[in-house]
Design a protein around this motif. Structure first.
Motif, PDB file in Angstrom:
ATOM      1  N   GLN A 126       0.834  -1.205   0.000  1.00  8.34           N
ATOM      2  CA  GLN A 126       0.000   0.000   0.000  1.00  8.34           C
ATOM      3  C   GLN A 126       0.872   1.262   0.000  1.00  8.34           C
ATOM      4  OE1 GLN A 126      -2.106   0.554   3.685  1.00  8.34           O
ATOM      5  NE2 GLN A 126      -3.654   1.878   2.790  1.00  8.34           N
ATOM      6  N   PHE A 128       0.344   4.677   0.285  1.00  7.12           N
ATOM      7  CA  PHE A 128      -0.464   5.854   0.613  1.00  7.12           C
ATOM      8  C   PHE A 128       0.391   6.884   1.360  1.00  7.12           C
ATOM      9  CE2 PHE A 128      -5.214   4.406   0.570  1.00  7.12           C
ATOM     10  CZ  PHE A 128      -5.055   3.902  -0.698  1.00  7.12           C
ATOM     11  N   SER A 129       0.924   6.498   2.550  1.00  3.43           N
ATOM     12  CA  SER A 129       1.600   7.473   3.423  1.00  3.43           C
ATOM     13  C   SER A 129       2.891   8.009   2.802  1.00  3.43           C
ATOM     14  CB  SER A 129       1.949   6.817   4.763  1.00  3.43           C
ATOM     15  OG  SER A 129       0.793   6.309   5.362  1.00  3.43           O
ATOM     16  N   GLY A 134       0.477  11.529   6.613  1.00  3.24           N
ATOM     17  CA  GLY A 134       0.041  10.302   7.292  1.00  3.24           C
ATOM     18  C   GLY A 134      -1.422  10.469   7.644  1.00  3.24           C
ATOM     19  N   SER A 135      -1.671  11.006   8.844  1.00  4.94           N
ATOM     20  CA  SER A 135      -3.057  11.305   9.231  1.00  4.94           C
ATOM     21  C   SER A 135      -3.677  12.264   8.215  1.00  4.94           C
ATOM     22  CB  SER A 135      -3.091  11.973  10.605  1.00  4.94           C
ATOM     23  OG  SER A 135      -2.403  11.185  11.536  1.00  4.94           O
ATOM     24  N   TRP A 159       6.595   3.930   5.275  1.00  6.18           N
ATOM     25  CA  TRP A 159       5.922   2.935   6.130  1.00  6.18           C
ATOM     26  C   TRP A 159       5.277   1.835   5.287  1.00  6.18           C
ATOM     27  CZ3 TRP A 159       8.150   4.056  10.277  1.00  6.18           C
ATOM     28  CH2 TRP A 159       8.234   5.370  10.750  1.00  6.18           C
ATOM     29  N   THR A 161       4.380  -1.370   4.345  1.00  2.00           N
ATOM     30  CA  THR A 161       4.468  -2.686   4.990  1.00  2.00           C
ATOM     31  C   THR A 161       4.755  -3.779   3.963  1.00  2.00           C
ATOM     32  OG1 THR A 161       2.942  -1.978   6.704  1.00  2.00           O
ATOM     33  CG2 THR A 161       3.184  -4.359   6.430  1.00  2.00           C
ATOM     34  N   SER A 376      -4.406   6.556  13.153  1.00  2.00           N
ATOM     35  CA  SER A 376      -4.074   6.552  14.587  1.00  2.00           C
ATOM     36  C   SER A 376      -5.341   6.657  15.446  1.00  2.00           C
ATOM     37  CB  SER A 376      -3.147   7.724  14.912  1.00  2.00           C
ATOM     38  OG  SER A 376      -3.871   8.933  14.822  1.00  2.00           O
ATOM     39  N   GLU A 378      -6.126   8.737  17.780  1.00  2.23           N
ATOM     40  CA  GLU A 378      -6.656  10.110  17.900  1.00  2.23           C
ATOM     41  C   GLU A 378      -7.513  10.441  16.683  1.00  2.23           C
ATOM     42  OE1 GLU A 378      -3.488   9.249  18.305  1.00  2.23           O
ATOM     43  OE2 GLU A 378      -3.125   9.646  20.414  1.00  2.23           O
ATOM     44  N   ASN A 382     -11.620  11.271  16.279  1.00  2.84           N
ATOM     45  CA  ASN A 382     -12.199  12.411  15.543  1.00  2.84           C
ATOM     46  C   ASN A 382     -13.298  11.929  14.589  1.00  2.84           C
ATOM     47  OD1 ASN A 382     -10.495  14.233  16.749  1.00  2.84           O
ATOM     48  ND2 ASN A 382      -9.074  14.394  15.026  1.00  2.84           N
TER      49      ASN A 382
HETATM   50  C1  LIG Z   1       4.014  -0.397  11.446  1.00  8.91           C
HETATM   51  C2  LIG Z   1       3.355   0.550  10.476  1.00  8.91           C
HETATM   52  C3  LIG Z   1       2.940   0.078   9.248  1.00  8.91           C
HETATM   53  C4  LIG Z   1       2.369   0.943   8.313  1.00  8.91           C
HETATM   54  N1  LIG Z   1       2.048   0.458   7.059  1.00  8.91           N
HETATM   55  C5  LIG Z   1       1.635   1.338   6.090  1.00  8.91           C
HETATM   56  C6  LIG Z   1       1.463   0.887   4.738  1.00  8.91           C
HETATM   57  O1  LIG Z   1       1.645  -0.281   4.411  1.00  8.91           O
HETATM   58  N2  LIG Z   1       1.105   1.802   3.805  1.00  8.91           N
HETATM   59  C7  LIG Z   1       0.870   3.120   4.117  1.00  8.91           C
HETATM   60  O2  LIG Z   1       0.518   3.874   3.218  1.00  8.91           O
HETATM   61  N3  LIG Z   1       1.030   3.569   5.389  1.00  8.91           N
HETATM   62  C8  LIG Z   1       1.416   2.716   6.375  1.00  8.91           C
HETATM   63  N4  LIG Z   1       1.616   3.157   7.673  1.00  8.91           N
HETATM   64  C9  LIG Z   1       1.434   4.587   7.940  1.00  8.91           C
HETATM   65  C10 LIG Z   1       0.287   4.918   8.868  1.00  8.91           C
HETATM   66  O3  LIG Z   1      -0.940   4.873   8.198  1.00  8.91           O
HETATM   67  C11 LIG Z   1       0.586   6.316   9.449  1.00  8.91           C
HETATM   68  O4  LIG Z   1       1.726   6.167  10.292  1.00  8.91           O
HETATM   69  C12 LIG Z   1      -0.561   6.875  10.245  1.00  8.91           C
HETATM   70  O5  LIG Z   1      -1.614   7.218   9.397  1.00  8.91           O
HETATM   71  C13 LIG Z   1      -0.131   8.110  11.067  1.00  8.91           C
HETATM   72  O6  LIG Z   1       0.518   9.040  10.257  1.00  8.91           O
HETATM   73  P1  LIG Z   1       1.964   9.639  10.653  1.00  8.91           P
HETATM   74  O7  LIG Z   1       2.854   8.505  11.022  1.00  8.91           O
HETATM   75  O8  LIG Z   1       2.395  10.528   9.541  1.00  8.91           O
HETATM   76  O9  LIG Z   1       1.712  10.490  11.958  1.00  8.91           O
HETATM   77  P2  LIG Z   1       1.107  11.966  12.046  1.00  8.91           P
HETATM   78  O10 LIG Z   1      -0.061  12.067  11.132  1.00  8.91           O
HETATM   79  O11 LIG Z   1       2.217  12.936  11.857  1.00  8.91           O
HETATM   80  O12 LIG Z   1       0.589  12.004  13.531  1.00  8.91           O
HETATM   81  C14 LIG Z   1       1.460  12.255  14.638  1.00  8.91           C
HETATM   82  C15 LIG Z   1       0.613  12.277  15.919  1.00  8.91           C
HETATM   83  O13 LIG Z   1      -0.356  13.345  15.834  1.00  8.91           O
HETATM   84  C16 LIG Z   1      -1.676  12.834  16.025  1.00  8.91           C
HETATM   85  N5  LIG Z   1      -2.613  13.561  15.142  1.00  8.91           N
HETATM   86  C17 LIG Z   1      -2.463  13.788  13.810  1.00  8.91           C
HETATM   87  N6  LIG Z   1      -3.524  14.455  13.337  1.00  8.91           N
HETATM   88  C18 LIG Z   1      -4.383  14.636  14.364  1.00  8.91           C
HETATM   89  C19 LIG Z   1      -5.671  15.258  14.505  1.00  8.91           C
HETATM   90  N7  LIG Z   1      -6.289  15.818  13.444  1.00  8.91           N
HETATM   91  N8  LIG Z   1      -6.262  15.253  15.728  1.00  8.91           N
HETATM   92  C20 LIG Z   1      -5.650  14.682  16.807  1.00  8.91           C
HETATM   93  N9  LIG Z   1      -4.419  14.093  16.740  1.00  8.91           N
HETATM   94  C21 LIG Z   1      -3.791  14.071  15.542  1.00  8.91           C
HETATM   95  C22 LIG Z   1      -1.604  11.364  15.647  1.00  8.91           C
HETATM   96  O14 LIG Z   1      -2.599  10.608  16.291  1.00  8.91           O
HETATM   97  C23 LIG Z   1      -0.203  10.995  16.128  1.00  8.91           C
HETATM   98  O15 LIG Z   1      -0.237  10.705  17.512  1.00  8.91           O
HETATM   99  C24 LIG Z   1       2.164   2.306   8.647  1.00  8.91           C
HETATM  100  C25 LIG Z   1       2.552   2.781   9.896  1.00  8.91           C
HETATM  101  C26 LIG Z   1       3.151   1.921  10.815  1.00  8.91           C
HETATM  102  C27 LIG Z   1       3.583   2.471  12.140  1.00  8.91           C
END
Ligand SMILES: Cc1cc2nc3c(=O)[nH]c(=O)nc-3n(C[C@H](O)[C@H](O)[C@H](O)COP(=O)(O)OP(=O)(O)OC[C@H]3O[C@@H](n4cnc5c(N)ncnc54)[C@H](O)[C@@H]3O)c2cc1C
Length: 391
Positions: A126, A128-129, A134-135, A159, A161, A376, A378, A382
Protein backbone atom coordinates in the motif's frame (compact mmCIF):
# COMPACT_ATOMS: atom_id res chain seq x y z
CA UNK A 1 -30.29 -5.37 21.24
CA UNK A 2 -29.74 -9.11 21.39
CA UNK A 3 -27.62 -11.11 19.02
CA UNK A 4 -27.85 -14.82 18.31
CA UNK A 5 -26.74 -16.98 15.42
CA UNK A 6 -29.34 -18.58 13.13
CA UNK A 7 -29.46 -22.40 12.69
CA UNK A 8 -28.01 -21.90 9.17
CA UNK A 9 -25.11 -19.92 10.61
CA UNK A 10 -24.48 -22.61 13.20
CA UNK A 11 -24.37 -25.34 10.57
CA UNK A 12 -22.08 -23.17 8.44
CA UNK A 13 -19.76 -22.95 11.46
CA UNK A 14 -19.67 -26.75 11.61
CA UNK A 15 -18.72 -26.89 7.91
CA UNK A 16 -15.87 -24.43 8.48
CA UNK A 17 -14.66 -26.39 11.52
CA UNK A 18 -14.59 -29.58 9.45
CA UNK A 19 -12.53 -27.79 6.78
CA UNK A 20 -10.05 -26.56 9.38
CA UNK A 21 -9.77 -30.03 10.90
CA UNK A 22 -9.10 -31.59 7.50
CA UNK A 23 -6.99 -28.95 5.76
CA UNK A 24 -5.03 -26.82 8.23
CA UNK A 25 -1.52 -28.35 8.33
CA UNK A 26 -0.34 -29.57 11.72
CA UNK A 27 2.92 -27.58 11.67
CA UNK A 28 0.92 -24.37 11.21
CA UNK A 29 -1.33 -25.23 14.16
CA UNK A 30 1.69 -26.16 16.25
CA UNK A 31 3.27 -22.79 15.55
CA UNK A 32 0.22 -21.00 16.95
CA UNK A 33 -0.36 -23.25 19.96
CA UNK A 34 3.37 -23.30 20.66
CA UNK A 35 3.06 -19.50 21.17
CA UNK A 36 5.24 -18.77 18.14
CA UNK A 37 4.61 -16.52 15.12
CA UNK A 38 3.68 -17.95 11.74
CA UNK A 39 6.33 -17.68 9.07
CA UNK A 40 5.92 -16.04 5.69
CA UNK A 41 6.04 -19.48 4.03
CA UNK A 42 3.25 -20.82 6.29
CA UNK A 43 1.04 -17.86 5.47
CA UNK A 44 1.45 -18.34 1.70
CA UNK A 45 0.95 -22.12 1.96
CA UNK A 46 -2.29 -21.52 3.85
CA UNK A 47 -3.40 -18.87 1.30
CA UNK A 48 -3.07 -21.49 -1.47
CA UNK A 49 -5.01 -24.13 0.51
CA UNK A 50 -7.90 -21.73 1.15
CA UNK A 51 -7.78 -20.50 -2.47
CA UNK A 52 -8.02 -24.10 -3.75
CA UNK A 53 -11.22 -24.48 -1.72
CA UNK A 54 -12.56 -21.22 -3.29
CA UNK A 55 -12.84 -19.47 0.09
CA UNK A 56 -9.96 -17.02 -0.03
CA UNK A 57 -11.96 -13.87 -0.92
CA UNK A 58 -15.33 -14.22 0.84
CA UNK A 59 -16.06 -10.48 0.57
CA UNK A 60 -15.85 -10.45 -3.25
CA UNK A 61 -18.91 -10.96 -5.45
CA UNK A 62 -19.32 -14.57 -6.63
CA UNK A 63 -18.66 -13.72 -10.29
CA UNK A 64 -15.12 -12.62 -9.38
CA UNK A 65 -14.32 -15.60 -7.18
CA UNK A 66 -16.11 -14.66 -3.95
CA UNK A 67 -18.25 -17.06 -1.93
CA UNK A 68 -21.60 -15.30 -1.64
CA UNK A 69 -21.37 -15.54 2.16
CA UNK A 70 -23.15 -13.00 4.32
CA UNK A 71 -20.94 -10.70 6.44
CA UNK A 72 -21.80 -12.85 9.50
CA UNK A 73 -20.63 -16.00 7.66
CA UNK A 74 -17.42 -14.20 6.70
CA UNK A 75 -16.85 -13.40 10.35
CA UNK A 76 -17.57 -17.00 11.38
CA UNK A 77 -14.98 -18.22 8.86
CA UNK A 78 -12.39 -15.74 10.12
CA UNK A 79 -13.06 -16.58 13.76
CA UNK A 80 -12.87 -20.35 13.20
CA UNK A 81 -9.67 -20.02 11.17
CA UNK A 82 -8.01 -17.93 13.89
CA UNK A 83 -9.18 -20.20 16.71
CA UNK A 84 -7.86 -23.25 14.84
CA UNK A 85 -4.42 -21.62 14.70
CA UNK A 86 -4.35 -20.47 11.06
CA UNK A 87 -2.24 -17.47 9.95
CA UNK A 88 -4.05 -14.27 9.05
CA UNK A 89 -4.23 -13.89 5.28
CA UNK A 90 -2.51 -10.72 4.10
CA UNK A 91 -5.13 -8.04 3.42
CA UNK A 92 -3.45 -5.87 0.77
CA UNK A 93 -4.74 -7.74 -2.30
CA UNK A 94 -7.75 -9.56 -0.87
CA UNK A 95 -9.32 -6.87 1.32
CA UNK A 96 -7.86 -3.62 0.06
CA UNK A 97 -7.12 -3.25 -3.66
CA UNK A 98 -9.27 -6.25 -4.77
CA UNK A 99 -12.63 -4.70 -3.72
CA UNK A 100 -11.53 -1.31 -5.15
CA UNK A 101 -10.78 -2.89 -8.54
CA UNK A 102 -14.10 -4.73 -8.49
CA UNK A 103 -15.98 -1.50 -7.84
CA UNK A 104 -13.94 1.06 -9.79
CA UNK A 105 -11.39 -0.78 -11.99
CA UNK A 106 -11.51 -1.28 -15.78
CA UNK A 107 -12.54 -4.63 -17.28
CA UNK A 108 -8.91 -5.25 -18.26
CA UNK A 109 -7.67 -4.52 -14.73
CA UNK A 110 -10.25 -6.88 -13.25
CA UNK A 111 -9.48 -9.65 -15.75
CA UNK A 112 -5.74 -9.39 -15.19
CA UNK A 113 -5.34 -8.69 -11.48
CA UNK A 114 -8.22 -10.38 -9.66
CA UNK A 115 -7.30 -14.00 -10.55
CA UNK A 116 -3.67 -13.27 -9.59
CA UNK A 117 -4.75 -11.93 -6.18
CA UNK A 118 -6.85 -15.03 -5.60
CA UNK A 119 -4.05 -17.42 -6.53
CA UNK A 120 -1.44 -15.52 -4.52
CA UNK A 121 0.65 -14.97 -7.66
CA UNK A 122 0.81 -11.21 -7.05
CA UNK A 123 1.65 -9.70 -3.70
CA UNK A 124 0.57 -6.07 -3.16
CA UNK A 125 1.69 -3.27 -0.89
CA UNK A 126 0.00 0.00 0.00
CA UNK A 127 1.63 3.24 -1.18
CA UNK A 128 -0.46 5.85 0.61
CA UNK A 129 1.60 7.47 3.42
CA UNK A 130 4.45 9.90 2.77
CA UNK A 131 6.92 11.64 5.09
CA UNK A 132 4.57 14.68 5.28
CA UNK A 133 1.27 12.85 4.75
CA UNK A 134 0.04 10.30 7.29
CA UNK A 135 -3.06 11.30 9.23
CA UNK A 136 -3.36 14.20 6.82
CA UNK A 137 -3.21 11.91 3.81
CA UNK A 138 -4.69 14.50 1.45
CA UNK A 139 -1.50 16.56 1.67
CA UNK A 140 0.45 13.89 -0.25
CA UNK A 141 2.96 15.23 -2.77
CA UNK A 142 4.04 12.31 -4.96
CA UNK A 143 3.49 13.73 -8.43
CA UNK A 144 2.26 11.94 -11.55
CA UNK A 145 2.34 13.80 -14.88
CA UNK A 146 0.53 12.41 -17.89
CA UNK A 147 2.69 12.18 -20.99
CA UNK A 148 0.93 10.37 -23.85
CA UNK A 149 0.40 6.74 -22.82
CA UNK A 150 2.28 6.98 -19.55
CA UNK A 151 2.35 8.78 -16.22
CA UNK A 152 5.77 9.93 -15.07
CA UNK A 153 5.85 9.50 -11.28
CA UNK A 154 8.21 11.21 -8.82
CA UNK A 155 8.03 11.20 -5.04
CA UNK A 156 8.43 9.14 -1.88
CA UNK A 157 6.17 6.77 0.02
CA UNK A 158 6.91 5.59 3.54
CA UNK A 159 5.92 2.93 6.13
CA UNK A 160 5.21 0.60 3.21
CA UNK A 161 4.47 -2.69 4.99
CA UNK A 162 6.17 -5.75 3.45
CA UNK A 163 7.04 -3.66 0.37
CA UNK A 164 10.25 -5.73 0.15
CA UNK A 165 8.11 -8.76 -0.83
CA UNK A 166 5.62 -6.98 -3.08
CA UNK A 167 5.59 -6.98 -6.87
CA UNK A 168 2.77 -4.38 -7.10
CA UNK A 169 1.93 -1.24 -5.14
CA UNK A 170 -1.43 0.59 -5.21
CA UNK A 171 -0.34 4.20 -5.00
CA UNK A 172 -1.99 7.54 -4.36
CA UNK A 173 -0.45 10.27 -6.52
CA UNK A 174 -1.17 13.93 -7.16
CA UNK A 175 -2.26 14.54 -10.73
CA UNK A 176 -3.67 18.07 -10.33
CA UNK A 177 -1.68 20.29 -7.96
CA UNK A 178 -3.87 23.30 -8.82
CA UNK A 179 -7.12 21.73 -7.51
CA UNK A 180 -9.05 23.91 -5.05
CA UNK A 181 -9.06 21.36 -2.21
CA UNK A 182 -6.19 18.94 -1.45
CA UNK A 183 -8.62 15.99 -1.64
CA UNK A 184 -9.24 16.83 -5.27
CA UNK A 185 -6.48 16.21 -7.79
CA UNK A 186 -5.44 12.80 -6.36
CA UNK A 187 -5.40 9.64 -8.51
CA UNK A 188 -4.84 5.94 -7.86
CA UNK A 189 -2.12 4.20 -9.88
CA UNK A 190 -1.11 0.54 -9.90
CA UNK A 191 2.68 0.48 -9.96
CA UNK A 192 4.79 -2.52 -10.92
CA UNK A 193 7.56 -2.63 -8.28
CA UNK A 194 10.01 -3.91 -10.90
CA UNK A 195 9.79 -0.78 -13.07
CA UNK A 196 13.01 1.26 -13.44
CA UNK A 197 13.11 4.08 -10.86
CA UNK A 198 11.33 2.18 -8.05
CA UNK A 199 13.67 1.83 -5.08
CA UNK A 200 12.72 0.07 -1.82
CA UNK A 201 14.76 0.87 1.30
CA UNK A 202 14.17 -0.90 4.62
CA UNK A 203 13.06 0.87 7.81
CA UNK A 204 14.00 -1.13 10.90
CA UNK A 205 11.31 -0.62 13.54
CA UNK A 206 11.72 -0.43 17.32
CA UNK A 207 11.41 -4.24 17.64
CA UNK A 208 14.57 -4.62 15.53
CA UNK A 209 12.79 -6.22 12.54
CA UNK A 210 12.18 -5.31 8.91
CA UNK A 211 8.41 -4.92 8.46
CA UNK A 212 8.21 -1.55 6.72
CA UNK A 213 10.01 0.40 4.01
CA UNK A 214 10.52 3.67 2.26
CA UNK A 215 9.70 3.52 -1.45
CA UNK A 216 11.36 6.09 -3.70
CA UNK A 217 9.85 6.79 -7.12
CA UNK A 218 12.23 8.51 -9.55
CA UNK A 219 10.90 9.19 -13.06
CA UNK A 220 8.93 5.94 -12.96
CA UNK A 221 7.01 5.50 -16.22
CA UNK A 222 3.66 3.91 -15.41
CA UNK A 223 1.35 2.92 -18.28
CA UNK A 224 -1.79 5.08 -18.29
CA UNK A 225 -3.85 1.85 -18.37
CA UNK A 226 -2.80 1.42 -14.70
CA UNK A 227 -4.94 4.37 -13.61
CA UNK A 228 -7.87 3.11 -11.51
CA UNK A 229 -11.21 4.79 -12.25
CA UNK A 230 -11.07 8.45 -13.19
CA UNK A 231 -8.15 10.84 -12.91
CA UNK A 232 -8.35 13.15 -9.85
CA UNK A 233 -11.17 11.12 -8.25
CA UNK A 234 -9.16 8.77 -6.05
CA UNK A 235 -10.18 10.32 -2.73
CA UNK A 236 -13.50 8.47 -3.05
CA UNK A 237 -11.71 5.19 -3.81
CA UNK A 238 -9.24 5.73 -0.95
CA UNK A 239 -12.05 6.31 1.57
CA UNK A 240 -13.76 3.10 0.42
CA UNK A 241 -10.46 1.20 0.75
CA UNK A 242 -9.64 2.64 4.19
CA UNK A 243 -13.14 1.78 5.47
CA UNK A 244 -12.53 -1.86 4.52
CA UNK A 245 -8.99 -1.76 5.94
CA UNK A 246 -10.21 -0.48 9.30
CA UNK A 247 -12.85 -3.18 9.69
CA UNK A 248 -10.11 -5.73 9.00
CA UNK A 249 -7.68 -4.09 11.38
CA UNK A 250 -10.12 -4.55 14.30
CA UNK A 251 -9.11 -8.21 13.91
CA UNK A 252 -11.96 -9.45 16.05
CA UNK A 253 -11.36 -13.12 15.20
CA UNK A 254 -7.63 -12.80 15.78
CA UNK A 255 -8.22 -10.86 18.99
CA UNK A 256 -10.36 -13.74 20.25
CA UNK A 257 -7.71 -16.30 19.34
CA UNK A 258 -5.02 -14.23 21.10
CA UNK A 259 -7.12 -14.05 24.26
CA UNK A 260 -7.64 -17.84 24.20
CA UNK A 261 -3.91 -18.28 23.80
CA UNK A 262 -3.27 -15.93 26.70
CA UNK A 263 -5.63 -18.00 28.89
CA UNK A 264 -3.77 -21.15 27.84
CA UNK A 265 -0.45 -19.53 28.68
CA UNK A 266 -1.75 -18.48 32.09
CA UNK A 267 -2.76 -22.10 32.74
CA UNK A 268 0.73 -23.33 31.88
CA UNK A 269 2.86 -20.69 33.62
CA UNK A 270 3.46 -20.94 37.34
CA UNK A 271 3.32 -18.17 39.94
CA UNK A 272 3.63 -18.56 43.70
CA UNK A 273 3.54 -22.35 43.40
CA UNK A 274 0.36 -22.58 41.31
CA UNK A 275 -0.91 -21.86 37.81
CA UNK A 276 -0.81 -18.15 36.99
CA UNK A 277 -4.52 -18.23 36.13
CA UNK A 278 -5.22 -18.73 39.86
CA UNK A 279 -3.37 -15.57 40.83
CA UNK A 280 -6.22 -13.19 41.77
CA UNK A 281 -4.54 -10.05 40.47
CA UNK A 282 -3.73 -11.62 37.11
CA UNK A 283 -7.17 -13.28 36.88
CA UNK A 284 -8.88 -9.92 37.48
CA UNK A 285 -6.86 -8.26 34.70
CA UNK A 286 -7.70 -11.09 32.32
CA UNK A 287 -11.42 -10.94 33.17
CA UNK A 288 -11.42 -7.19 32.58
CA UNK A 289 -9.83 -7.65 29.17
CA UNK A 290 -12.16 -10.50 28.20
CA UNK A 291 -15.20 -8.42 29.17
CA UNK A 292 -14.08 -5.52 26.99
CA UNK A 293 -13.43 -7.96 24.18
CA UNK A 294 -16.97 -9.38 24.46
CA UNK A 295 -18.38 -5.86 24.04
CA UNK A 296 -16.25 -5.44 20.89
CA UNK A 297 -17.37 -8.80 19.54
CA UNK A 298 -21.06 -8.03 20.03
CA UNK A 299 -20.69 -4.59 18.44
CA UNK A 300 -18.94 -6.20 15.49
CA UNK A 301 -21.68 -8.83 15.09
CA UNK A 302 -24.40 -6.20 15.31
CA UNK A 303 -22.71 -4.24 12.57
CA UNK A 304 -22.16 -7.31 10.39
CA UNK A 305 -25.73 -8.53 10.76
CA UNK A 306 -27.06 -5.14 9.71
CA UNK A 307 -25.16 -4.82 6.41
CA UNK A 308 -26.03 -6.49 3.15
CA UNK A 309 -23.43 -8.55 1.23
CA UNK A 310 -21.31 -6.18 -0.88
CA UNK A 311 -22.60 -3.15 1.08
CA UNK A 312 -20.44 -0.50 2.71
CA UNK A 313 -19.08 -1.30 6.13
CA UNK A 314 -17.49 2.07 6.80
CA UNK A 315 -19.91 3.48 9.39
CA UNK A 316 -18.64 1.63 12.47
CA UNK A 317 -15.21 0.80 11.06
CA UNK A 318 -13.28 3.59 12.88
CA UNK A 319 -14.82 2.59 16.22
CA UNK A 320 -13.93 -1.07 15.70
CA UNK A 321 -10.38 -0.15 14.65
CA UNK A 322 -9.97 2.04 17.74
CA UNK A 323 -11.22 -0.52 20.27
CA UNK A 324 -9.80 -3.56 18.50
CA UNK A 325 -6.27 -2.17 18.37
CA UNK A 326 -6.38 -1.08 22.02
CA UNK A 327 -7.54 -4.54 23.13
CA UNK A 328 -4.79 -6.14 21.03
CA UNK A 329 -2.21 -3.98 22.79
CA UNK A 330 -3.59 -4.82 26.23
CA UNK A 331 -3.53 -8.54 25.33
CA UNK A 332 0.11 -8.25 24.32
CA UNK A 333 0.92 -6.42 27.53
CA UNK A 334 -0.76 -9.04 29.73
CA UNK A 335 0.81 -11.87 27.71
CA UNK A 336 4.22 -10.34 28.36
CA UNK A 337 3.39 -10.31 32.06
CA UNK A 338 2.34 -13.96 31.80
CA UNK A 339 5.57 -14.86 30.02
CA UNK A 340 7.44 -13.77 33.14
CA UNK A 341 10.58 -11.79 33.95
CA UNK A 342 12.59 -13.29 31.07
CA UNK A 343 10.22 -11.57 28.64
CA UNK A 344 12.17 -8.40 29.35
CA UNK A 345 15.33 -9.96 27.88
CA UNK A 346 16.02 -8.73 24.35
CA UNK A 347 17.69 -11.93 23.03
CA UNK A 348 14.66 -14.01 21.99
CA UNK A 349 16.63 -16.44 19.80
CA UNK A 350 18.80 -17.81 22.60
CA UNK A 351 16.25 -17.61 25.40
CA UNK A 352 15.35 -21.32 25.23
CA UNK A 353 11.73 -20.28 25.74
CA UNK A 354 9.51 -20.38 22.61
CA UNK A 355 6.91 -18.17 24.30
CA UNK A 356 9.27 -15.22 24.13
CA UNK A 357 9.16 -15.27 20.31
CA UNK A 358 5.60 -14.01 20.57
CA UNK A 359 5.36 -12.44 23.99
CA UNK A 360 8.81 -11.03 24.68
CA UNK A 361 9.99 -7.43 24.39
CA UNK A 362 10.05 -7.59 20.57
CA UNK A 363 6.36 -8.48 20.25
CA UNK A 364 5.35 -5.96 22.88
CA UNK A 365 7.26 -3.16 21.16
CA UNK A 366 5.74 -4.06 17.79
CA UNK A 367 2.25 -3.88 19.32
CA UNK A 368 2.74 -0.13 19.87
CA UNK A 369 2.17 0.27 16.11
CA UNK A 370 -1.40 -1.17 16.30
CA UNK A 371 -2.82 2.19 17.39
CA UNK A 372 -0.94 4.02 14.63
CA UNK A 373 -1.25 2.12 11.35
CA UNK A 374 -4.50 2.19 9.38
CA UNK A 375 -5.22 5.54 11.08
CA UNK A 376 -4.07 6.55 14.59
CA UNK A 377 -6.38 6.33 17.64
CA UNK A 378 -6.66 10.11 17.90
CA UNK A 379 -7.76 10.33 14.28
CA UNK A 380 -10.23 7.44 14.77
CA UNK A 381 -11.75 9.32 17.73
CA UNK A 382 -12.20 12.41 15.54
CA UNK A 383 -13.99 10.32 12.90
CA UNK A 384 -16.20 8.54 15.48
CA UNK A 385 -17.19 11.94 16.93
CA UNK A 386 -18.09 13.34 13.54
CA UNK A 387 -19.41 10.37 11.60
CA UNK A 388 -20.97 8.08 14.23
CA UNK A 389 -21.92 10.43 17.08
CA UNK A 390 -22.61 13.34 14.68
CA UNK A 391 -20.99 15.82 17.07
C1 LIG B 1 4.01 -0.40 11.45
C2 LIG B 1 3.36 0.55 10.48
C3 LIG B 1 2.94 0.08 9.25
C4 LIG B 1 2.37 0.94 8.31
N1 LIG B 1 2.05 0.46 7.06
C5 LIG B 1 1.63 1.34 6.09
C6 LIG B 1 1.46 0.89 4.74
O1 LIG B 1 1.65 -0.28 4.41
N2 LIG B 1 1.10 1.80 3.80
C7 LIG B 1 0.87 3.12 4.12
O2 LIG B 1 0.52 3.87 3.22
N3 LIG B 1 1.03 3.57 5.39
C8 LIG B 1 1.42 2.72 6.37
N4 LIG B 1 1.62 3.16 7.67
C9 LIG B 1 1.43 4.59 7.94
C10 LIG B 1 0.29 4.92 8.87
O3 LIG B 1 -0.94 4.87 8.20
C11 LIG B 1 0.59 6.32 9.45
O4 LIG B 1 1.73 6.17 10.29
C12 LIG B 1 -0.56 6.87 10.25
O5 LIG B 1 -1.61 7.22 9.40
C13 LIG B 1 -0.13 8.11 11.07
O6 LIG B 1 0.52 9.04 10.26
P1 LIG B 1 1.96 9.64 10.65
O7 LIG B 1 2.85 8.51 11.02
O8 LIG B 1 2.39 10.53 9.54
O9 LIG B 1 1.71 10.49 11.96
P2 LIG B 1 1.11 11.97 12.05
O10 LIG B 1 -0.06 12.07 11.13
O11 LIG B 1 2.22 12.94 11.86
O12 LIG B 1 0.59 12.00 13.53
C14 LIG B 1 1.46 12.26 14.64
C15 LIG B 1 0.61 12.28 15.92
O13 LIG B 1 -0.36 13.34 15.83
C16 LIG B 1 -1.68 12.83 16.02
N5 LIG B 1 -2.61 13.56 15.14
C17 LIG B 1 -2.46 13.79 13.81
N6 LIG B 1 -3.52 14.45 13.34
C18 LIG B 1 -4.38 14.64 14.36
C19 LIG B 1 -5.67 15.26 14.50
N7 LIG B 1 -6.29 15.82 13.44
N8 LIG B 1 -6.26 15.25 15.73
C20 LIG B 1 -5.65 14.68 16.81
N9 LIG B 1 -4.42 14.09 16.74
C21 LIG B 1 -3.79 14.07 15.54
C22 LIG B 1 -1.60 11.36 15.65
O14 LIG B 1 -2.60 10.61 16.29
C23 LIG B 1 -0.20 11.00 16.13
O15 LIG B 1 -0.24 10.71 17.51
C24 LIG B 1 2.16 2.31 8.65
C25 LIG B 1 2.55 2.78 9.90
C26 LIG B 1 3.15 1.92 10.81
C27 LIG B 1 3.58 2.47 12.14
Amino acid sequence: MDFSFTPEENSFREEVRAFMAAELPQDIRDTHFGFRRHTWEQMFRWHKIVAAKGWVAPYWPVEYGGTGWTPVQQYIFDEEAMLAGAPRLRPFGLKMIGPVLIRYGSDEQKAHFLPRILSGEDYWCQGFSEPGAGSDLASLKTRAVRDGDIYKVNGQKTWTTTGQHANWMFTLVRTDPTAEKPQQGISLLLIDMNLPGVEVRPIITIDGDHHVNEVFLNDVEVPASMLVGEENKAWTYAKFLLGNERVGIANVGQNKAELRLLRLLALKRQRNGGPLIEDPVFAAKLADLETDFMALEITNLRMLSSIKPGGDSAELAPFLKLRGSEIQQRTNELAMEAAGPRAAVWEKENSGDAVLDRYGTHGWLLSRAFTIFGGSSEVMKNIVAKQTLRL
